[in-house]
Design a protein around this motif. Structure first.
Motif, PDB file in Angstrom:
ATOM      1  N   VAL A 375       0.845  -1.196   0.000  1.00 42.35           N
ATOM      2  CA  VAL A 375       0.000   0.000   0.000  1.00 42.35           C
ATOM      3  C   VAL A 375       0.882   1.247   0.000  1.00 42.35           C
ATOM      4  CG1 VAL A 375      -1.957  -1.077   1.189  1.00 42.35           C
ATOM      5  CG2 VAL A 375      -0.149   0.015   2.529  1.00 42.35           C
ATOM      6  N   ASN A 377       0.607   5.148   1.614  1.00 47.23           N
ATOM      7  CA  ASN A 377      -0.170   5.952   2.558  1.00 47.23           C
ATOM      8  C   ASN A 377      -0.964   7.019   1.808  1.00 47.23           C
ATOM      9  OD1 ASN A 377       0.607   4.592   4.842  1.00 47.23           O
ATOM     10  ND2 ASN A 377       2.284   5.996   5.335  1.00 47.23           N
ATOM     11  N   CYS A 378      -2.114   7.322   2.331  1.00 40.71           N
ATOM     12  CA  CYS A 378      -2.967   8.341   1.721  1.00 40.71           C
ATOM     13  C   CYS A 378      -2.378   9.729   2.009  1.00 40.71           C
ATOM     14  CB  CYS A 378      -4.368   8.233   2.312  1.00 40.71           C
ATOM     15  SG  CYS A 378      -5.621   9.084   1.350  1.00 40.71           S
ATOM     16  N   CYS A 384      -8.876   7.886  -0.921  1.00 41.89           N
ATOM     17  CA  CYS A 384      -8.190   6.623  -0.712  1.00 41.89           C
ATOM     18  C   CYS A 384      -9.180   5.541  -0.293  1.00 41.89           C
ATOM     19  CB  CYS A 384      -7.103   6.764   0.354  1.00 41.89           C
ATOM     20  SG  CYS A 384      -5.764   7.868  -0.158  1.00 41.89           S
ATOM     21  N   ASN A 390      -7.568   4.467   4.334  1.00 42.98           N
ATOM     22  CA  ASN A 390      -6.536   5.494   4.533  1.00 42.98           C
ATOM     23  C   ASN A 390      -5.265   5.153   3.774  1.00 42.98           C
ATOM     24  OD1 ASN A 390      -5.508   3.379   5.975  1.00 42.98           O
ATOM     25  ND2 ASN A 390      -5.395   4.448   7.958  1.00 42.98           N
ATOM     26  N   SER A 391      -5.411   4.333   2.724  1.00 39.91           N
ATOM     27  CA  SER A 391      -4.265   3.950   1.900  1.00 39.91           C
ATOM     28  C   SER A 391      -4.737   3.646   0.489  1.00 39.91           C
ATOM     29  CB  SER A 391      -3.568   2.719   2.502  1.00 39.91           C
ATOM     30  OG  SER A 391      -4.457   1.611   2.513  1.00 39.91           O
ATOM     31  N   ARG A 392      -3.769   3.461  -0.391  1.00 41.20           N
ATOM     32  CA  ARG A 392      -4.042   3.109  -1.779  1.00 41.20           C
ATOM     33  C   ARG A 392      -3.265   1.839  -2.103  1.00 41.20           C
ATOM     34  NH1 ARG A 392      -5.978   7.557  -4.730  1.00 41.20           N
ATOM     35  NH2 ARG A 392      -5.048   6.778  -6.649  1.00 41.20           N
ATOM     36  N   GLN A 443       4.282  -4.115   9.270  1.00 38.23           N
ATOM     37  CA  GLN A 443       3.740  -3.039   8.435  1.00 38.23           C
ATOM     38  C   GLN A 443       4.826  -2.089   7.945  1.00 38.23           C
ATOM     39  OE1 GLN A 443       0.209  -1.041   9.675  1.00 38.23           O
ATOM     40  NE2 GLN A 443      -0.786  -2.898  10.442  1.00 38.23           N
ATOM     41  N   GLN A 447       5.078  -0.650   2.470  1.00 34.14           N
ATOM     42  CA  GLN A 447       5.110   0.441   1.501  1.00 34.14           C
ATOM     43  C   GLN A 447       6.299   0.307   0.559  1.00 34.14           C
ATOM     44  OE1 GLN A 447       3.676   4.334   2.010  1.00 34.14           O
ATOM     45  NE2 GLN A 447       3.509   4.125   4.218  1.00 34.14           N
TER      46      GLN A 447
END
Length: 577
Positions: A375, A377-378, A384, A390-392, A443, A447
């Motif tokens: 993902v 982050n937004c 999003c 709250n993410s893409r 986590q 990203q």
């Protein structure tokens, strides 16, 4: 040592042989693309097609022939055409992926793809390689042996392309029967795109769907004959199980490479893969379904859970016609998440001729690529719709999420040494090593880093590549396609690849040869190829949503020595960005 006269005679004989082969080779001319109204599932929609056909025309050639396809874009979107599985030896300009080997053909523009098919026989296909246009722009590419050369199996009575695709018309207004709108909405929100409402066989959903029974694909056969069915998975985002009621299938080729024949009741094809099977019509003369439905390995992943059908209809040779009133027999298909069935099918595929295989036990390049989801982050102000809103969604190889250039194609920038389009520092190994198949990956690793990075290869180098699935967000079977090359599959397995233990599993005797490989869910695959085709070659997941999210990279293969080891100059009509 041969005498000068015998040497001249040998040269003369080779020259005559070459001329004879050229004399038998043909040049095939075609012209594509337009927008066409098509009716499916009780609704009529305008879709992008080739020459008004859905699927598009089947191109039939012989090994050694040349294809010249003039693509005239009469549609409203940019378009390119990829000749999936064609090696494109020195003709990378004709490969087709948008912003990789060419800039797109704009509406009203044209581009002439020209290439010769060398050393390949069997079933391949062509499709759009621009946004999600391949949902409707695709067709079969059949390569038969040269004149006076036969198949390595008994000649079948008939040959039938069987193209597995999807249907894009849906009741949701925001899709509006247009796959381009689907992906644009997903890109806008960063969420997952909606699923299709039906798979198709040769463009038809089958008689389980409203308004579809009369148009269901029917394949007429005669009792006792053997047919060659050429299966192609052209679906955008689904791997598919396929079976034929009460009939066995003998696999004889995959991805235009012959195999040792083996018999099975179930096929599994990832998007992009082809499988040729011989089917002997040895059952009672009536009607039998060919059926296909999804294989889904990801957890909590939305998918099209419909079943598409076609019908094999025997000509009974009798006075009465049982016709469509007879309900066809239905086959047994694996459950949608039957990884064991998918694994068993892949394990059955072997190359036929161990003596003729050019498999290397030593490699010049040892690469390790992790593949999987992630993902971003937004950012403030972004919409999003990814996990937790709250993410893409993102995807990556070795934690790098591929960004396609917009101002130039990679191949054009490479050929003319144009700076600023890409860098050549794609990592040979993941920047951080971790337990790739653990249930809960930190986590901090979710990203990826966006960028346009290529990996350079010296001409002629032997490349051994480990493809490792990761469980970030969800583990999943990834159908990975390498442009410009066939490769050997040395081994596949589950868990984390162990370079000490798993090397003992490598098959150097009869490894299958393919252009698209399913990397097992929570597992790994090892492939090998020789970098003997100069140019820029995309490696990507053939689930189109994953390449959209960045699950791709590209190799840049340098020229070798002399003209025959060098990329041809670009055509004069190469589209500019």
């Amino acid at each position: 040592m041969a005498s000068p006269s015998s040497s001249r005679l040998l040269v003369l004989l080779l020259s005559c042989l070459a001329l004879a082969l050229l004399a038998n080779a043909k040049v095939h001319h075609h012209e594509f693309v337009q927008e066409t109204p098509v009716k499916r599932l009780c609704n009529t929609h305008n879709i992008i097609t080739v020459n008004g056909q859905f699927p598009g025309p089947t191109l039939e050639v012989r090994e050694g022939d040349t294809l010249v396809v003039n693509v005239v874009n009469r549609a409203q979107y940019n378009v390119t055409i990829h000749w999936h599985g064609i090696r494109q030896l020195r003709t990378g300009w004709a490969d087709g992926p948008e912003f990789v080997t060419q800039c797109p053909i704009k509406p009203g523009g044209s581009y002439k793809y020209r290439f010769t098919i060398e050393g390949q026989e069997g079933t391949l296909w062509w499709h759009a390689h621009s946004s999600w246009l391949r949902a409707t722009v695709y067709g079969a590419l059949i390569i038969r042996p040269r004149e006076n050369k036969s198949y390595p199996f008994e000649k079948p009575s008939r040959e039938v392309p069987v193209i597995l695709g999807l249907h894009c018309a849906t009741p949701w207004e925001w899709w509006n029967a247009n796959p381009i709108d689907v992906i644009r909405e997903a890109q806008r929100t960063g969420g997952a795109p909606n699923v299709s409402d039906a798979f198709t066989i040769n463009g038809q959903p089958g008689d389980f769907f409203n308004c579809s029974q009369k148009e269901t694909t029917a394949i007429p056969v005669k009792a006792g004959e053997t047919a060659l069915l050429r299966f192609i998975n052209a679906a955008l985002n689904h791997e598919l199980f396929v079976s034929i009621a009460q009939h066995k299938m003998t696999v004889v080729a995959t991805d235009a490479s012959y195999t040792k024949p083996f018999t099975t009741s179930v096929l599994m094809l990832g998007p992009g893969q082809t499988t040729d099977v011989l089917v002997t019509m040895d059952q009672a003369p009536t009607r039998y379904y060919i059926a296909a439905r999804a294989y889904v390995s990801g957890q909590n992943v939305g998918f099209d859970n419909t079943t598409t059908t076609a019908v094999i209809e025997y000509d009974c040779g009798c006075a009465s016609d049982f016709g469509p009133k007879i309900q066809p027999a239905f086959p047994t298909l694996p459950a949608f998440n039957d990884t064991a069935a998918a694994t068993a099918f892949a394990a059955g595929i072997k190359s036929p001729d161990a003596d003729g295989l050019k498999v290397h036990k030593d490699a010049d390049e040892h690469l390790f690529f992790t593949v999987g989801l992630g993902v971003f982050n937004c950012k403030p102000g972004q919409l999003c719709a990814g996990p937790n809103n709250n993410s893409r969604f993102a995807a990556s190889i070795n934690n790098h999420s591929f960004v396609f250039p917009k101002t130039d194609s990679l191949l054009h920038a490479h050929y003319y040494k144009i700076p600023g389009v890409f860098t050549t520092d794609f990592p040979a190994y993941p920047p951080v090593q971790f337990d790739y198949t653990a249930q809960n990956v930190s986590q901090a690793l979710w990203q990826p880093v966006p960028g346009t990075k290529l990996y350079p290869l010296r001409y002629g180098s032997v490349v051994q590549l480990v493809l490792q699935d990761t469980s970030i967000l969800t583990p999943e079977n990834h159908p990975m396609h390498l442009h410009g090359y066939d490769f050997f599959i040395l081994a596949q397995g589950f868990g984390n690849f162990d370079p000490k233990k798993d090397v003992e599993k490598f098959n150097y005797v009869d490894p299958p040869q393919r252009n698209t490989i399913g990397v097992p869910v929570n597992g790994w695959a090892v492939i090998q190829f020789v970098a003997d085709n100069p140019g820029v070659w995309l490696l990507h997941c053939h689930l189109d949503v994953h390449i959209t999210w960045g699950l791709a990279m590209a190799f840049v293969v340098e020229d070798g020595y002399g003209e025959l080891q060098s990329l041809e100059p670009p055509p004069v009509d190469l589209p500019m960005c």
